[in-house]
Scaffold this motif. Structure first.
Motif, mmCIF file in Angstrom:
data_model
loop_
_atom_site.group_PDB
_atom_site.id
_atom_site.type_symbol
_atom_site.label_atom_id
_atom_site.label_comp_id
_atom_site.label_asym_id
_atom_site.label_seq_id
_atom_site.Cartn_x
_atom_site.Cartn_y
_atom_site.Cartn_z
ATOM 1 N N GLU A 13 44.965 38.734 -58.830
ATOM 2 C CA GLU A 13 44.185 39.098 -57.640
ATOM 3 C C GLU A 13 44.555 38.148 -56.503
ATOM 4 O O GLU A 13 44.431 36.929 -56.643
ATOM 5 C CB GLU A 13 42.685 38.990 -57.972
ATOM 6 C CG GLU A 13 41.732 39.095 -56.781
ATOM 7 C CD GLU A 13 41.799 40.428 -56.051
ATOM 8 O OE1 GLU A 13 41.372 41.452 -56.629
ATOM 9 O OE2 GLU A 13 42.276 40.444 -54.895
ATOM 10 N N ASP A 14 45.008 38.724 -55.373
ATOM 11 C CA ASP A 14 45.464 37.856 -54.277
ATOM 12 C C ASP A 14 44.352 37.494 -53.309
ATOM 13 O O ASP A 14 44.490 36.562 -52.532
ATOM 14 C CB ASP A 14 46.614 38.523 -53.511
ATOM 15 C CG ASP A 14 46.186 39.807 -52.810
ATOM 16 O OD1 ASP A 14 46.499 39.974 -51.618
ATOM 17 O OD2 ASP A 14 45.545 40.649 -53.459
ATOM 18 N N GLU A 15 43.237 38.255 -53.330
ATOM 19 C CA GLU A 15 42.127 37.930 -52.428
ATOM 20 C C GLU A 15 41.355 36.772 -53.065
ATOM 21 O O GLU A 15 40.669 36.943 -54.085
ATOM 22 C CB GLU A 15 41.263 39.179 -52.209
ATOM 23 C CG GLU A 15 39.865 38.967 -51.681
ATOM 24 C CD GLU A 15 39.779 38.302 -50.324
ATOM 25 O OE1 GLU A 15 40.453 38.731 -49.374
ATOM 26 O OE2 GLU A 15 39.023 37.313 -50.231
ATOM 27 N N ASP A 57 44.673 43.707 -59.868
ATOM 28 C CA ASP A 57 44.417 44.328 -58.569
ATOM 29 C C ASP A 57 45.613 45.211 -58.239
ATOM 30 O O ASP A 57 46.737 44.932 -58.671
ATOM 31 C CB ASP A 57 44.236 43.236 -57.512
ATOM 32 C CG ASP A 57 43.856 43.805 -56.149
ATOM 33 O OD1 ASP A 57 44.203 43.175 -55.128
ATOM 34 O OD2 ASP A 57 43.222 44.868 -56.091
ATOM 35 N N MET A 59 46.676 46.293 -54.885
ATOM 36 C CA MET A 59 47.431 45.829 -53.721
ATOM 37 C C MET A 59 47.610 44.325 -53.781
ATOM 38 O O MET A 59 46.662 43.578 -53.560
ATOM 39 C CB MET A 59 46.702 46.205 -52.427
ATOM 40 C CG MET A 59 47.145 47.526 -51.842
ATOM 41 S SD MET A 59 46.288 47.916 -50.319
ATOM 42 C CE MET A 59 47.265 47.046 -49.110
ATOM 43 N N ALA A 88 40.929 50.242 -54.962
ATOM 44 C CA ALA A 88 40.133 50.248 -53.742
ATOM 45 C C ALA A 88 40.355 51.563 -52.995
ATOM 46 O O ALA A 88 39.771 52.560 -53.307
ATOM 47 C CB ALA A 88 40.463 49.042 -52.869
ATOM 48 N N LYS A 109 36.686 48.803 -56.317
ATOM 49 C CA LYS A 109 36.205 47.693 -55.496
ATOM 50 C C LYS A 109 35.487 48.289 -54.285
ATOM 51 O O LYS A 109 35.893 49.342 -53.789
ATOM 52 C CB LYS A 109 37.390 46.853 -54.984
ATOM 53 C CG LYS A 109 38.053 46.008 -56.036
ATOM 54 C CD LYS A 109 39.402 45.523 -55.529
ATOM 55 C CE LYS A 109 39.334 44.140 -54.997
ATOM 56 N NZ LYS A 109 40.659 43.588 -54.695
ATOM 57 N N HIS B 55 41.144 46.242 -45.121
ATOM 58 C CA HIS B 55 41.233 46.511 -46.557
ATOM 59 C C HIS B 55 40.678 45.356 -47.385
ATOM 60 O O HIS B 55 39.895 45.565 -48.323
ATOM 61 C CB HIS B 55 42.697 46.759 -46.934
ATOM 62 C CG HIS B 55 42.923 46.897 -48.407
ATOM 63 N ND1 HIS B 55 42.596 48.046 -49.107
ATOM 64 C CD2 HIS B 55 43.406 46.026 -49.336
ATOM 65 C CE1 HIS B 55 42.885 47.872 -50.390
ATOM 66 N NE2 HIS B 55 43.378 46.659 -50.556
ATOM 67 N N LYS B 56 41.081 44.147 -47.044
ATOM 68 C CA LYS B 56 40.637 42.977 -47.814
ATOM 69 C C LYS B 56 39.122 42.797 -47.710
ATOM 70 O O LYS B 56 38.456 42.473 -48.696
ATOM 71 C CB LYS B 56 41.369 41.722 -47.335
ATOM 72 C CG LYS B 56 42.833 41.688 -47.765
ATOM 73 C CD LYS B 56 42.957 41.730 -49.272
ATOM 74 C CE LYS B 56 44.386 41.813 -49.750
ATOM 75 N NZ LYS B 56 44.499 42.036 -51.200
ATOM 76 N N ALA B 58 36.928 45.203 -46.997
ATOM 77 C CA ALA B 58 36.264 46.327 -47.662
ATOM 78 C C ALA B 58 36.147 46.081 -49.168
ATOM 79 O O ALA B 58 35.146 46.414 -49.789
ATOM 80 C CB ALA B 58 37.034 47.629 -47.395
ATOM 81 N N GLY B 59 37.181 45.489 -49.738
ATOM 82 C CA GLY B 59 37.200 45.288 -51.180
ATOM 83 C C GLY B 59 36.377 44.111 -51.666
ATOM 84 O O GLY B 59 36.115 43.993 -52.854
#
Lengths: 127, 135
Positions: A13-15, A57, A59, A88, A109, B55-56, B58-59
């Motif tokens: 997961e990059d976030e 994830d 993306m 997502a 998500k 996008h980031k 929202a997730g």
């Protein structure tokens, strides 16, 4: 004295904030979580530990979740590894891709951390 | 989730809220770049940049207790998926990114999901333009 080893989870997961939240929740549930920041890191980690679950994830930079999933299913040592995809946008298309490429389950998500933990428990422990 | 129930959770929540300023700055910069076109900027890069931020957010936002942030950023992301980069128009982009930066600023200030945006005309416009994507 118990010699029980905690189930190992590889989380790709990059976030950063989601990675931390998931790691926090699952660690509290008794799992050991390793975070990969992108798909390439996840692939590099695949053969390093006896993983009980891969949380992926979709993306991600460098190499996305679909590419990682393909690699997992094509690598005999980890081909049967349960894979939970975090999807997502384009949820419907993600579901189709996940099924075609052999994901075990997917979770949309954003998710409630408690819900994620329940899904993980079912995938790893069957309860 | 009770974010105050654990010091580590509380710190993570604060860190997430702390990321809002940078996201707002990013949106403002991209909107500004778009307004400078064709003298400067690349519409494809601007489109990609705004979509990435949306996008980031929202997730992640709803997972941290900010469902409105997820709703607004997901709607913006959906709208961008329907709007090719070359069709981005400064006025409408500013309207939508302005809504998101406003909601981010309020969330950052109040530390909770903002209220009172359910009937915001900008949100209604965004949702109306993308409603078929959610069927």
């Amino acid at each position: 004295m118990s010699n029980q080893v905690s189930p190992q989870i590889l989380l790709a997961e990059d976030e950063e904030h989601i990675a931390k939240l998931v790691a926090f929740k699952l660690t509290r549930e008794g799992y050991e979580v390793t975070i990969a920041r992108n798909g390439k890191e996840a692939i590099d980690q695949l053969l390093l530990k006896p993983w009980s679950l891969l949380i992926l994830d979709v993306m991600m930079p460098i190499c996305d979740g679909w590419q990682v999933l393909k690699q997992v299913r094509a690598t005999p040592a980890v081909a049967q590894l349960p894979v939970l995809m975090l999807t997502a946008k384009s949820f419907q298309q993600d579901m189709v891709n996940a099924a075609e490429l052999g994901a075990t389950q997917f979770l949309k998500k954003p998710f409630e951390p408690a819900n994620l933990a329940a899904v993980v428990r079912k995938l790893i422990e069957g309860v | 989730m009770d974010w105050n129930s654990d010091p580590e959770l509380k710190a993570m929540h604060a860190e997430f809220v702390g990321s809002f300023a940078e996201r707002r700055t990013g949106l403002d910069r991209l909107s500004r770049d778009l307004s400078m076109m064709p003298l400067g900027g690349d519409s494809a890069e601007i489109h990609k940049g705004i979509a990435f931020i949306a996008h980031k957010l929202a997730g992640a936002a709803a997972s941290y207790g900010f469902p409105l942030l997820t709703e607004v950023s997901a709607a913006l992301e959906d709208w961008l998926s329907l709007t090719p980069p070359e069709e981005l128009k400064t006025g409408i982009v500013n309207e939508f990114t302005g809504l998101l930066t406003e909601v981010l600023a309020k969330a950052e200030h109040d530390q909770v999901d903002p209220k009172g945006y359910e009937k915001d005309p900008r949100l209604e416009k965004l949702l109306a333009a993308t409603t078929h994507l959610r069927r």
